[in-house]
Design a protein around this motif. Structure first.
Motif, mmCIF file in Angstrom:
data_model
loop_
_atom_site.group_PDB
_atom_site.id
_atom_site.type_symbol
_atom_site.label_atom_id
_atom_site.label_comp_id
_atom_site.label_asym_id
_atom_site.label_seq_id
_atom_site.Cartn_x
_atom_site.Cartn_y
_atom_site.Cartn_z
ATOM 1 N N LYS A 79 0.928 -4.645 37.029
ATOM 2 C CA LYS A 79 0.338 -5.646 37.863
ATOM 3 C C LYS A 79 -1.346 -5.609 37.822
ATOM 4 O O LYS A 79 -1.749 -4.382 38.060
ATOM 5 C CB LYS A 79 0.922 -5.437 39.291
ATOM 6 N N ILE A 80 -1.729 -6.820 37.805
ATOM 7 C CA ILE A 80 -3.291 -6.701 37.885
ATOM 8 C C ILE A 80 -3.704 -7.755 39.107
ATOM 9 O O ILE A 80 -2.888 -8.748 39.319
ATOM 10 C CB ILE A 80 -3.686 -7.776 36.573
ATOM 11 N N ASP A 81 -4.471 -7.504 39.750
ATOM 12 C CA ASP A 81 -5.249 -8.014 40.892
ATOM 13 C C ASP A 81 -6.256 -8.968 40.533
ATOM 14 O O ASP A 81 -7.409 -8.231 39.667
ATOM 15 C CB ASP A 81 -5.507 -6.983 42.042
ATOM 16 N N VAL A 82 -6.233 -10.042 40.590
ATOM 17 C CA VAL A 82 -7.507 -11.043 40.148
ATOM 18 C C VAL A 82 -7.844 -11.867 41.554
ATOM 19 O O VAL A 82 -7.349 -12.498 42.208
ATOM 20 C CB VAL A 82 -6.898 -12.158 39.287
ATOM 21 N N ILE A 83 -9.268 -11.671 41.580
ATOM 22 C CA ILE A 83 -10.072 -12.308 42.726
ATOM 23 C C ILE A 83 -11.060 -13.156 42.000
ATOM 24 O O ILE A 83 -11.774 -12.967 41.192
ATOM 25 C CB ILE A 83 -10.586 -11.263 43.550
ATOM 26 N N SER A 84 -10.687 -14.605 42.502
ATOM 27 C CA SER A 84 -11.616 -15.725 42.142
ATOM 28 C C SER A 84 -12.509 -16.218 43.359
ATOM 29 O O SER A 84 -11.966 -16.980 44.214
ATOM 30 C CB SER A 84 -10.809 -16.669 41.412
ATOM 31 N N GLN A 85 -13.838 -16.169 43.550
ATOM 32 C CA GLN A 85 -14.526 -16.749 44.477
ATOM 33 C C GLN A 85 -15.775 -17.379 43.586
ATOM 34 O O GLN A 85 -15.930 -17.294 42.593
ATOM 35 C CB GLN A 85 -15.153 -15.355 45.138
ATOM 36 N N THR A 86 -16.569 -17.983 44.068
ATOM 37 C CA THR A 86 -17.716 -18.908 43.858
ATOM 38 C C THR A 86 -18.517 -17.792 42.949
ATOM 39 O O THR A 86 -19.235 -16.975 43.250
ATOM 40 C CB THR A 86 -18.553 -19.275 44.716
ATOM 41 N N ASP A 87 -18.632 -18.336 41.662
ATOM 42 C CA ASP A 87 -19.244 -17.574 40.319
ATOM 43 C C ASP A 87 -18.857 -16.247 40.225
ATOM 44 O O ASP A 87 -19.743 -15.401 39.605
ATOM 45 C CB ASP A 87 -20.596 -17.785 40.747
ATOM 46 N N TYR A 88 -17.712 -15.742 40.729
ATOM 47 C CA TYR A 88 -17.459 -14.358 40.787
ATOM 48 C C TYR A 88 -15.929 -14.086 40.542
ATOM 49 O O TYR A 88 -14.981 -14.876 41.162
ATOM 50 C CB TYR A 88 -17.591 -13.930 42.259
ATOM 51 N N LEU A 89 -15.684 -13.138 39.577
ATOM 52 C CA LEU A 89 -14.398 -12.991 39.172
ATOM 53 C C LEU A 89 -13.888 -11.350 39.038
ATOM 54 O O LEU A 89 -15.129 -10.647 38.784
ATOM 55 C CB LEU A 89 -13.952 -13.563 37.572
ATOM 56 N N SER A 90 -13.260 -10.929 39.748
ATOM 57 C CA SER A 90 -12.852 -9.508 39.627
ATOM 58 C C SER A 90 -11.301 -9.142 39.115
ATOM 59 O O SER A 90 -10.394 -9.978 39.404
ATOM 60 C CB SER A 90 -13.019 -8.604 41.000
#
Length: 103
Positions: A79-90
């Motif tokens: 499993k991979i956690d992906v966070i997408s915010q304004t101009d930000y990816l983790s």
């Protein structure tokens, strides 16, 4: 149909078991189980761009959870956690994967 430009705009991450990473994302932070990027197509309001979602799916990753800016993808029990915010990816290794998939 996806163009070859779209397909080749992503590379498979060794750290994250082949999870696709945008080639034009700028790495800003890296730890053993986490990476953060500056990436202008990322958005908290709109989520990940459709072309990126298609690449993730084509690479065999399945969305298993989504809440707010967090989406969890799974492939072969990893499993991979992906966070997408304004101009930000983790990208991060999900805590379940850390316990279940020791290398």
């Amino acid at each position: 149909m996806l163009s070859s430009i779209t397909i080749f705009s992503y590379e498979e991450s060794k750290k994250f078991k082949g999870f696709p990473v945008p080639k034009h994302a700028k790495l800003t932070k890296s730890r053993a189980d986490f990476e953060a990027y500056d990436w202008s197509p990322a958005s908290e309001e709109e989520g990940l761009p459709l072309r990126y979602l298609l690449i993730i799916k084509l690479k065999g990753w399945k969305k298993t959870f989504e809440e707010g800016s967090l989406t969890i993808y799974e492939k072969d029990g990893y499993k991979i956690d992906v966070i997408s915010q304004t101009d930000y990816l983790s990208l991060g290794i999900d805590s379940d994967s850390k316990n279940d998939n020791k290398e």
